[in-house]
Scaffold this active site. Structure first.
Site, PDB file in Angstrom:
ATOM      1  N   LEU A  82       0.823  -4.165 -12.761  1.00 32.86           N
ATOM      2  CA  LEU A  82       2.258  -4.123 -12.470  1.00 32.86           C
ATOM      3  C   LEU A  82       3.021  -5.053 -13.403  1.00 32.86           C
ATOM      4  O   LEU A  82       2.434  -5.949 -14.001  1.00 32.86           O
ATOM      5  CB  LEU A  82       2.471  -4.520 -11.001  1.00 32.86           C
ATOM      6  CG  LEU A  82       1.836  -3.535 -10.010  1.00 32.86           C
ATOM      7  CD1 LEU A  82       1.610  -4.181  -8.649  1.00 32.86           C
ATOM      8  CD2 LEU A  82       2.700  -2.286  -9.877  1.00 32.86           C
ATOM      9  N   PRO A  83       4.349  -4.856 -13.512  1.00 30.12           N
ATOM     10  CA  PRO A  83       5.093  -5.667 -14.489  1.00 30.12           C
ATOM     11  C   PRO A  83       5.044  -7.178 -14.243  1.00 30.12           C
ATOM     12  O   PRO A  83       4.741  -7.936 -15.159  1.00 30.12           O
ATOM     13  CB  PRO A  83       6.527  -5.138 -14.375  1.00 30.12           C
ATOM     14  CG  PRO A  83       6.394  -3.770 -13.793  1.00 30.12           C
ATOM     15  CD  PRO A  83       5.187  -3.821 -12.900  1.00 30.12           C
ATOM     16  N   THR A 123       0.079  -9.583 -15.642  1.00 34.97           N
ATOM     17  CA  THR A 123       0.252 -10.980 -16.062  1.00 34.97           C
ATOM     18  C   THR A 123       1.330 -11.600 -15.179  1.00 34.97           C
ATOM     19  O   THR A 123       2.490 -11.184 -15.239  1.00 34.97           O
ATOM     20  CB  THR A 123       0.694 -11.063 -17.536  1.00 34.97           C
ATOM     21  OG1 THR A 123      -0.262 -10.366 -18.332  1.00 34.97           O
ATOM     22  CG2 THR A 123       0.766 -12.508 -17.997  1.00 34.97           C
ATOM     23  N   LYS A 138      -4.432 -16.666 -19.843  1.00 33.43           N
ATOM     24  CA  LYS A 138      -3.650 -15.553 -20.402  1.00 33.43           C
ATOM     25  C   LYS A 138      -2.304 -16.033 -20.972  1.00 33.43           C
ATOM     26  O   LYS A 138      -1.889 -15.620 -22.057  1.00 33.43           O
ATOM     27  CB  LYS A 138      -3.436 -14.498 -19.305  1.00 33.43           C
ATOM     28  CG  LYS A 138      -2.431 -13.433 -19.612  1.00 33.43           C
ATOM     29  CD  LYS A 138      -2.883 -12.484 -20.706  1.00 33.43           C
ATOM     30  CE  LYS A 138      -1.759 -11.530 -21.070  1.00 33.43           C
ATOM     31  NZ  LYS A 138      -2.065 -10.747 -22.253  1.00 33.43           N
ATOM     32  N   LYS A 163       8.879 -12.536 -20.433  1.00 31.49           N
ATOM     33  CA  LYS A 163       8.390 -12.953 -19.109  1.00 31.49           C
ATOM     34  C   LYS A 163       7.200 -13.901 -19.262  1.00 31.49           C
ATOM     35  O   LYS A 163       7.125 -14.943 -18.622  1.00 31.49           O
ATOM     36  CB  LYS A 163       7.961 -11.699 -18.330  1.00 31.49           C
ATOM     37  CG  LYS A 163       7.302 -11.981 -16.998  1.00 31.49           C
ATOM     38  CD  LYS A 163       6.405 -10.834 -16.537  1.00 31.49           C
ATOM     39  CE  LYS A 163       5.239 -10.646 -17.443  1.00 31.49           C
ATOM     40  NZ  LYS A 163       4.152  -9.817 -16.944  1.00 31.49           N
TER      41      LYS A 163
HETATM   42  P1  NAD Z   1       4.947  -0.987 -17.834  1.00 36.47           P
HETATM   43  O1  NAD Z   1       6.303  -1.397 -17.460  1.00 36.47           O
HETATM   44  O2  NAD Z   1       4.724   0.005 -18.934  1.00 36.47           O
HETATM   45  O3  NAD Z   1       4.168  -0.432 -16.532  1.00 36.47           O
HETATM   46  C1  NAD Z   1       4.316  -0.929 -15.242  1.00 36.47           C
HETATM   47  C2  NAD Z   1       4.206   0.237 -14.277  1.00 36.47           C
HETATM   48  O4  NAD Z   1       4.268  -0.290 -12.948  1.00 36.47           O
HETATM   49  C3  NAD Z   1       5.355   1.251 -14.419  1.00 36.47           C
HETATM   50  O5  NAD Z   1       4.825   2.557 -14.566  1.00 36.47           O
HETATM   51  C4  NAD Z   1       6.125   1.084 -13.110  1.00 36.47           C
HETATM   52  O6  NAD Z   1       6.719   2.296 -12.652  1.00 36.47           O
HETATM   53  C5  NAD Z   1       5.042   0.609 -12.182  1.00 36.47           C
HETATM   54  N1  NAD Z   1       5.538  -0.081 -10.995  1.00 36.47           N
HETATM   55  C6  NAD Z   1       6.474  -1.058 -10.916  1.00 36.47           C
HETATM   56  N2  NAD Z   1       6.637  -1.454  -9.630  1.00 36.47           N
HETATM   57  C7  NAD Z   1       5.776  -0.710  -8.902  1.00 36.47           C
HETATM   58  C8  NAD Z   1       5.479  -0.637  -7.522  1.00 36.47           C
HETATM   59  N3  NAD Z   1       6.094  -1.434  -6.624  1.00 36.47           N
HETATM   60  N4  NAD Z   1       4.569   0.260  -7.115  1.00 36.47           N
HETATM   61  C9  NAD Z   1       3.935   1.069  -8.010  1.00 36.47           C
HETATM   62  N5  NAD Z   1       4.176   1.051  -9.332  1.00 36.47           N
HETATM   63  C10 NAD Z   1       5.090   0.172  -9.768  1.00 36.47           C
HETATM   64  O7  NAD Z   1       4.141  -2.340 -18.162  1.00 36.47           O
HETATM   65  P2  NAD Z   1       2.781  -2.498 -18.977  1.00 36.47           P
HETATM   66  O8  NAD Z   1       3.086  -2.669 -20.416  1.00 36.47           O
HETATM   67  O9  NAD Z   1       1.811  -1.474 -18.523  1.00 36.47           O
HETATM   68  O10 NAD Z   1       2.335  -3.958 -18.449  1.00 36.47           O
HETATM   69  C11 NAD Z   1       1.796  -4.149 -17.158  1.00 36.47           C
HETATM   70  C12 NAD Z   1       1.315  -5.597 -17.066  1.00 36.47           C
HETATM   71  O11 NAD Z   1       0.343  -5.838 -18.092  1.00 36.47           O
HETATM   72  C13 NAD Z   1       2.432  -6.622 -17.295  1.00 36.47           C
HETATM   73  O12 NAD Z   1       2.239  -7.702 -16.431  1.00 36.47           O
HETATM   74  C14 NAD Z   1       2.249  -7.033 -18.745  1.00 36.47           C
HETATM   75  O13 NAD Z   1       2.737  -8.343 -18.979  1.00 36.47           O
HETATM   76  C15 NAD Z   1       0.745  -6.933 -18.891  1.00 36.47           C
HETATM   77  N6  NAD Z   1       0.255  -6.675 -20.252  1.00 36.47           N
HETATM   78  C16 NAD Z   1       0.840  -5.710 -21.047  1.00 36.47           C
HETATM   79  C17 NAD Z   1       0.339  -5.493 -22.326  1.00 36.47           C
HETATM   80  C18 NAD Z   1       0.931  -4.457 -23.237  1.00 36.47           C
HETATM   81  O14 NAD Z   1       0.574  -4.451 -24.451  1.00 36.47           O
HETATM   82  N7  NAD Z   1       1.795  -3.560 -22.755  1.00 36.47           N
HETATM   83  C19 NAD Z   1      -0.764  -6.236 -22.790  1.00 36.47           C
HETATM   84  C20 NAD Z   1      -1.345  -7.169 -21.946  1.00 36.47           C
HETATM   85  C21 NAD Z   1      -0.835  -7.386 -20.677  1.00 36.47           C
END
Ligand code: NAD
Length: 319
Positions: A84-85, A118, A193, A268
């Site tokens: 999740l975000p 994260t 992280k 964030k």
């Molecule tokens: P994203 O915004 O693409 O995906 C998050 C998903 O969560 C979305 O599809 C959203 O609809 C869903 N969501 C939000 N609230 C929700 C809820 N209450 N119930 C169900 N679904 C819900 O984000 P991401 O890039 O996939 O990143 C996710 C996590 O991973 C973050 O914490 C980010 O910091 C971490 N991260 C991302 C990357 C990257 O390269 N994108 C790398 C490492 C870590």
């Protein structure tokens, strides 16, 4: 693998392969979708949930069952994974709006919950504490490796939590990642992280700045990048994630900075690092500067990949 019998009823496996636990996967964004797809490909029975129907559609096509709520997804699952975000989303799913009516309260004892989002270490520790009181194992397991690593199944998992829970999680994390580290107790995965991501933010901002200096002084960005790659400025962003358009194929900078790791998520993480530094009285001047740069960058570019910090120097890269 087999699920440890903790004296609960949570030992049913409904998939065809009875050696594999059923998994609920919550959060199917840029990272969660490919991670979940790799689990389906490896033969796990997945029930998935995302607020966005479009995000869930992709997993339906891959062969997962699409659920209508987190509770529905968790029904019959021995393992819950979330991607999740931010901390507020993790709290709202697991603890609920008032801290007691979330998913944790619905899960059978012995369920293993792995949160790969994260978030602040303190937020992860709070969920772990509530889970523990309910007889549920919780691990914070944030990842590194970006969307490329998520697609390739080569992520690095940085895990905080108990040894037994880590041992149960390891075979599943190995499907989605190549390097699985046990950083320490609850919250330790998140601390490691944010140290990594603070450094990544500094490296990306610095690499964009160096390439811009070269380009403004007549150098070709690819030639300059190749030189720095073989010199002491070499770093991960130059190796696999160059911020200047068309220097590398298949990276966000060559695709209008779409997909990848959104600048607002980098911001964030930098804020989480700054908060941790303040709370523990540790100086982080470079991290503070990177935070300041991303703070202004996200005003117009929050949804673009974090390598779009390049546009701070040269707005033409966005066109
Ligand atoms: P994203 O915004 O693409 O995906 C998050 C998903 O969560 C979305 O599809 C959203 O609809 C869903 N969501 C939000 N609230 C929700 C809820 N209450 N119930 C169900 N679904 C819900 O984000 P991401 O890039 O996939 O990143 C996710 C996590 O991973 C973050 O914490 C980010 O910091 C971490 N991260 C991302 C990357 C990257 O390269 N994108 C790398 C490492 C870590």
């Amino acid at each position: 693998m087999s699920i440890k019998d903790t004296g609960s009823s949570n030992i049913i496996t409904a998939n065809n392969d009875t050696t594999k636990p059923n998994i609920a996967f919550i959060g199917l964004g840029n990272m969660g979708a490919p991670m979940a797809e790799n689990l389906v490909k490896a033969g796990y029975q997945l029930s998935v949930y995302d607020l966005s129907e479009d995000a869930a559609k992709r997993l339906k096509q891959a062969g997962a069952n699409v659920a209508n709520s987190p509770k529905d997804a968790a029904n019959n699952a021995q393992i819950i994974i979330s991607m999740l975000p931010a901390g507020k989303h993790v709290h709202s799913i697991y603890l609920g709006e008032n801290g007691a009516n979330g998913l944790l309260a619905e899960l059978p004892r012995g369920t293993l919950v792995i949160d790969s989002s994260t978030i602040a270490a303190a937020d992860a520790r709070l969920v772990a504490e509530v889970a523990s009181k309910l007889g549920i194992d919780f691990l914070d397991a944030p990842v590194s490796g970006g969307t490329g690593g998520a697609i390739a199944g080569s992520l690095t998992f940085i895990v905080g939590g108990d040894d037994d829970a880590f041992a149960k999680a390891e075979p599943i994390l190995s499907v989605m990642g190549k390097n699985i580290f046990h950083a320490g107790e609850h919250g330790a995965g998140q601390v490691a992280k944010i140290c990594n991501n603070m450094l990544l933010g500094i490296l990306m901002a610095g690499t964009a700045e160096a390439i811009n200096l070269g380009v403004k002084n007549g150098l070709d960005p690819k030639v300059l990048s190749d030189i720095m790659l073989q010199s002491s400025g070499r770093n991960w962003t130059l190796e696999v994630y160059n911020p200047y358009p068309q220097v590398m194929e298949n990276v966000p900078s060559s695709n209008g900075y779409q997909g990848g790791f959104m600048s607002k998520l980098m911001q964030k993480d930098l804020n989480l690092a700054m908060q941790t530094a303040r709370d523990t009285d540790v100086e982080t001047p470079m991290g503070a500067k990177a935070t300041e740069l991303y703070e202004s960058h996200i005003v117009d570019n929050g949804d673009k990949d974090f390598s779009s910090i390049m546009a701070r120097h040269d707005s033409s890269v966005l066109s």
